[in-house]
Design a protein around this motif. Sequence first.
Motif, PDB file in Angstrom:
ATOM      1  N   CYS A 129       0.836  -1.206   0.000  1.00 14.51           N
ATOM      2  CA  CYS A 129       0.000   0.000   0.000  1.00 14.51           C
ATOM      3  C   CYS A 129       0.872   1.258   0.000  1.00 14.51           C
ATOM      4  CB  CYS A 129      -0.874  -0.001   1.256  1.00 14.51           C
ATOM      5  SG  CYS A 129      -2.612  -0.074   0.907  1.00 14.51           S
ATOM      6  N   VAL A 130       1.812   1.317   0.925  1.00  9.76           N
ATOM      7  CA  VAL A 130       2.669   2.496   1.021  1.00  9.76           C
ATOM      8  C   VAL A 130       3.529   2.604  -0.237  1.00  9.76           C
ATOM      9  CG1 VAL A 130       4.552   3.578   2.292  1.00  9.76           C
ATOM     10  CG2 VAL A 130       2.714   2.447   3.536  1.00  9.76           C
ATOM     11  N   ILE A 142      -8.388  -2.669  -1.909  1.00  6.72           N
ATOM     12  CA  ILE A 142      -7.935  -1.540  -1.103  1.00  6.72           C
ATOM     13  C   ILE A 142      -6.765  -0.837  -1.792  1.00  6.72           C
ATOM     14  CG2 ILE A 142      -6.913  -0.881   1.099  1.00  6.72           C
ATOM     15  CD1 ILE A 142      -8.256  -3.420   2.260  1.00  6.72           C
ATOM     16  N   VAL A 143      -5.795  -1.627  -2.257  1.00  8.00           N
ATOM     17  CA  VAL A 143      -4.585  -1.058  -2.835  1.00  8.00           C
ATOM     18  C   VAL A 143      -4.912  -0.236  -4.082  1.00  8.00           C
ATOM     19  CG1 VAL A 143      -2.278  -1.575  -3.614  1.00  8.00           C
ATOM     20  CG2 VAL A 143      -3.358  -3.083  -1.995  1.00  8.00           C
ATOM     21  N   PHE A 178      -6.562   8.379  -4.353  1.00 12.54           N
ATOM     22  CA  PHE A 178      -5.725   9.309  -3.600  1.00 12.54           C
ATOM     23  C   PHE A 178      -4.388   9.616  -4.270  1.00 12.54           C
ATOM     24  CE2 PHE A 178      -3.206  11.038  -0.213  1.00 12.54           C
ATOM     25  CZ  PHE A 178      -4.121  11.760   0.534  1.00 12.54           C
ATOM     26  N   ALA A 179      -3.621   8.562  -4.546  1.00 11.28           N
ATOM     27  CA  ALA A 179      -2.241   8.790  -4.975  1.00 11.28           C
ATOM     28  C   ALA A 179      -2.151   9.529  -6.303  1.00 11.28           C
ATOM     29  CB  ALA A 179      -1.498   7.466  -5.071  1.00 11.28           C
ATOM     30  N   MET A 180      -3.145   9.343  -7.195  1.00  8.30           N
ATOM     31  CA  MET A 180      -3.091  10.004  -8.494  1.00  8.30           C
ATOM     32  C   MET A 180      -3.261  11.508  -8.365  1.00  8.30           C
ATOM     33  SD  MET A 180      -2.379   7.977 -10.934  1.00  8.30           S
ATOM     34  CE  MET A 180      -2.892   8.735 -12.470  1.00  8.30           C
ATOM     35  N   ALA A 181      -3.707  12.006  -7.197  1.00  7.58           N
ATOM     36  CA  ALA A 181      -4.002  13.426  -7.066  1.00  7.58           C
ATOM     37  C   ALA A 181      -3.240  14.091  -5.932  1.00  7.58           C
ATOM     38  CB  ALA A 181      -5.500  13.625  -6.865  1.00  7.58           C
ATOM     39  N   ASN A 182      -2.349  13.371  -5.272  1.00  6.63           N
ATOM     40  CA  ASN A 182      -1.667  13.957  -4.121  1.00  6.63           C
ATOM     41  C   ASN A 182      -0.169  13.708  -4.149  1.00  6.63           C
ATOM     42  OD1 ASN A 182      -3.847  15.058  -2.136  1.00  6.63           O
ATOM     43  ND2 ASN A 182      -4.648  13.126  -2.921  1.00  6.63           N
ATOM     44  N   ARG A 183       0.534  14.456  -3.305  1.00  4.79           N
ATOM     45  CA  ARG A 183       1.985  14.339  -3.269  1.00  4.79           C
ATOM     46  C   ARG A 183       2.415  13.013  -2.619  1.00  4.79           C
ATOM     47  NH1 ARG A 183       4.215  19.494  -0.301  1.00  4.79           N
ATOM     48  NH2 ARG A 183       2.720  18.751   1.236  1.00  4.79           N
ATOM     49  N   PRO A 184       3.638  12.546  -2.910  1.00  2.00           N
ATOM     50  CA  PRO A 184       4.115  11.285  -2.326  1.00  2.00           C
ATOM     51  C   PRO A 184       4.028  11.247  -0.807  1.00  2.00           C
ATOM     52  CG  PRO A 184       5.596  11.999  -4.041  1.00  2.00           C
ATOM     53  CD  PRO A 184       4.590  13.096  -3.889  1.00  2.00           C
ATOM     54  N   TYR A 185       4.321  12.374  -0.150  1.00  2.00           N
ATOM     55  CA  TYR A 185       4.310  12.376   1.312  1.00  2.00           C
ATOM     56  C   TYR A 185       2.927  12.035   1.853  1.00  2.00           C
ATOM     57  CZ  TYR A 185       4.342  14.262   6.065  1.00  2.00           C
ATOM     58  OH  TYR A 185       4.195  14.412   7.410  1.00  2.00           O
ATOM     59  N   GLU A 186       1.916  12.766   1.376  1.00  2.00           N
ATOM     60  CA  GLU A 186       0.555  12.501   1.833  1.00  2.00           C
ATOM     61  C   GLU A 186       0.110  11.092   1.412  1.00  2.00           C
ATOM     62  OE1 GLU A 186       1.238  15.513   0.547  1.00  2.00           O
ATOM     63  OE2 GLU A 186       0.699  16.902   2.161  1.00  2.00           O
ATOM     64  N   SER A 187       0.533  10.690   0.215  1.00  2.00           N
ATOM     65  CA  SER A 187       0.152   9.361  -0.266  1.00  2.00           C
ATOM     66  C   SER A 187       0.730   8.263   0.623  1.00  2.00           C
ATOM     67  CB  SER A 187       0.629   9.159  -1.704  1.00  2.00           C
ATOM     68  OG  SER A 187       0.057  10.139  -2.527  1.00  2.00           O
ATOM     69  N   ALA A 188       1.961   8.484   1.081  1.00  2.00           N
ATOM     70  CA  ALA A 188       2.575   7.490   1.965  1.00  2.00           C
ATOM     71  C   ALA A 188       1.763   7.353   3.244  1.00  2.00           C
ATOM     72  CB  ALA A 188       4.012   7.899   2.290  1.00  2.00           C
ATOM     73  N   LEU A 189       1.352   8.521   3.800  1.00  2.00           N
ATOM     74  CA  LEU A 189       0.550   8.471   5.025  1.00  2.00           C
ATOM     75  C   LEU A 189      -0.772   7.762   4.772  1.00  2.00           C
ATOM     76  CD1 LEU A 189       1.116  12.060   6.447  1.00  2.00           C
ATOM     77  CD2 LEU A 189       2.246   9.951   7.099  1.00  2.00           C
ATOM     78  N   ASP A 190      -1.382   8.064   3.641  1.00  2.00           N
ATOM     79  CA  ASP A 190      -2.661   7.442   3.306  1.00  2.00           C
ATOM     80  C   ASP A 190      -2.510   5.922   3.156  1.00  2.00           C
ATOM     81  OD1 ASP A 190      -5.518   7.842   2.155  1.00  2.00           O
ATOM     82  OD2 ASP A 190      -4.493   6.588   0.672  1.00  2.00           O
ATOM     83  N   GLY A 191      -1.419   5.519   2.476  1.00  2.00           N
ATOM     84  CA  GLY A 191      -1.176   4.089   2.309  1.00  2.00           C
ATOM     85  C   GLY A 191      -0.943   3.413   3.648  1.00  2.00           C
ATOM     86  N   LEU A 192      -0.178   4.090   4.495  1.00  2.00           N
ATOM     87  CA  LEU A 192       0.111   3.549   5.828  1.00  2.00           C
ATOM     88  C   LEU A 192      -1.186   3.376   6.609  1.00  2.00           C
ATOM     89  CD1 LEU A 192       2.614   2.856   7.542  1.00  2.00           C
ATOM     90  CD2 LEU A 192       2.484   5.140   8.507  1.00  2.00           C
ATOM     91  N   GLY A 193      -2.016   4.419   6.602  1.00  2.00           N
ATOM     92  CA  GLY A 193      -3.281   4.364   7.338  1.00  2.00           C
ATOM     93  C   GLY A 193      -4.166   3.233   6.849  1.00  2.00           C
ATOM     94  N   ASN A 194      -4.313   3.140   5.532  1.00  2.00           N
ATOM     95  CA  ASN A 194      -5.197   2.103   4.997  1.00  2.00           C
ATOM     96  C   ASN A 194      -4.649   0.701   5.223  1.00  2.00           C
ATOM     97  OD1 ASN A 194      -7.739   3.022   3.437  1.00  2.00           O
ATOM     98  ND2 ASN A 194      -6.202   4.577   3.020  1.00  2.00           N
ATOM     99  N   GLY A 195      -3.328   0.562   5.059  1.00  2.00           N
ATOM    100  CA  GLY A 195      -2.712  -0.737   5.301  1.00  2.00           C
ATOM    101  C   GLY A 195      -2.899  -1.178   6.736  1.00  2.00           C
TER     102      GLY A 195
END
Lengths: 233, 246
Positions: free
Chosen positions: A66-67, A127-128, A135-152
């Motif tokens: 995910c991350v 989920i992935v 999310f990831a297609m519209a946001n920066r890597p930093y925020e995307s990493a947090l989002d992936g971490l949260g969802n995972g």
Amino acid sequence: MAETQVLEKKVATPISFGKKERALITDPLNDNNPITVQVLGICSALAVTTGMKNAAVMAVAVVFVCVGSNVITSALRKAIPSQVRMIVQLVIIATLVTVVELTLKAYAFESYKQLSVFIGLIITNCIVMGRLEAFAMANRPYESALDGLGNGIGYGIILLIVAFFRELLGKGELFGMKLIGAGDIYAINTETSDIFGWYVSNGLMVQFPSAMFVIAVLIWAHRAWNPKLVDIS
Amino acid sequence: MHSTRSIVIFVLIMTTVVSLLLAFLSSAWAQRSKDNALLYAKKATLGAVSQHLDMDYASINNDQVDDIFSNQVEQKVLRMDGTELTKEEVEALGYAGGQAENVDILKEMKKPESERVLPLFIYKKKSGDKFYILSATGKGLWDVIWGCVAVESDLRTLAGVSFDHKAETPGLGAEIKDNKTWVKQFTGTKIYDEQGNYTSVYVRKGGAKDPDYEVDGISGATITANGVSEMLKRGLKYYEPYLKSI
């Protein structure tokens, strides 16, 4: 055909960890949990939750995928041609899943044998892919990493809770440690114990249908506890 | 909107990078995974004599498996007529290492019956008891199944079995591997009757009628169970020339 990319602010906001960023991680744990609220990733939640160990390996694998896929997709989001974005996302996920599979094969062969097909099935875990597209297609890597971490983690926690009940009630074990059952090898031997003499492991809990029951009860408990999730309609 | 040209270039670069990365990882870890697979197979082989090991099988570690294999297990590779192959002959068949542990029984399954070679492991307990561990392959419901069968030194009583499968349904067909209680039923069954006629062990749907030569079936996994019966009946017979010769 219009471009679907979200326009970003001209001024880049500095990377920080504030309320908004914290919400990216905590939201999927509770209000927006992938399994109990969005009801995604049920297939693997049924299959790998017979034991805590498998569930833990699966949870770590999904967090990694995910991350990783969120960060890579996000970093490439401006370069990915929108016509083939789904395929690109799928290739990124598949690559990471193969990396996980190879790693397990080299360093945790027993888990690899037990999880076998389900590791490969992370590729199809909604989920992935859902997070990449949403999310990831519209946001920066930093925020995307947090989002992936949260969802995972949101997925992993439910997996561990389900596995906890299934392994404990089904086999009388936790992480393979024998806690309660008939025989000397268990910490509480039901053959000799006065208090727990009545206890018998429930074989149904090892089978897949029980995961449905456990997840259903979890969804019910989650909604009863969190008023935000109650449907008003 | 991206042009077709840029899409093609993007996809080409992406696939090249991905395939190089995966090819590199795969070959870097190839030896490791191979060793792991061999160790896993060794452990499964010992699973057939799990009730006769000098230690608890459930808590056995990798070093102990290697240790048992180098000190207490004798390996032979047999032809279908019961004669033994030399190490060089086995290596000539493409099994580097030349021992029974290197023989790929699934690969042998695809050869014509008369050309197959059979791996045989002889486990010697510290007390001196000998167990002959035979291997067999067959078909389950979805894909191949295989297993190891330990025969006691009377050459007719089974001391234990361990089965494995490629793709049987978890909870149903996969029980042949996961359900230890079911597997334990084989211990004490016999593959030859009093007169020395070959009987094999039969997995009977609805419950074993003759506990000496039959075991209970598995509900919901009749086809896998029949596969086990067929595999044992055909596979153990292959070892008959050798067993008769000792």
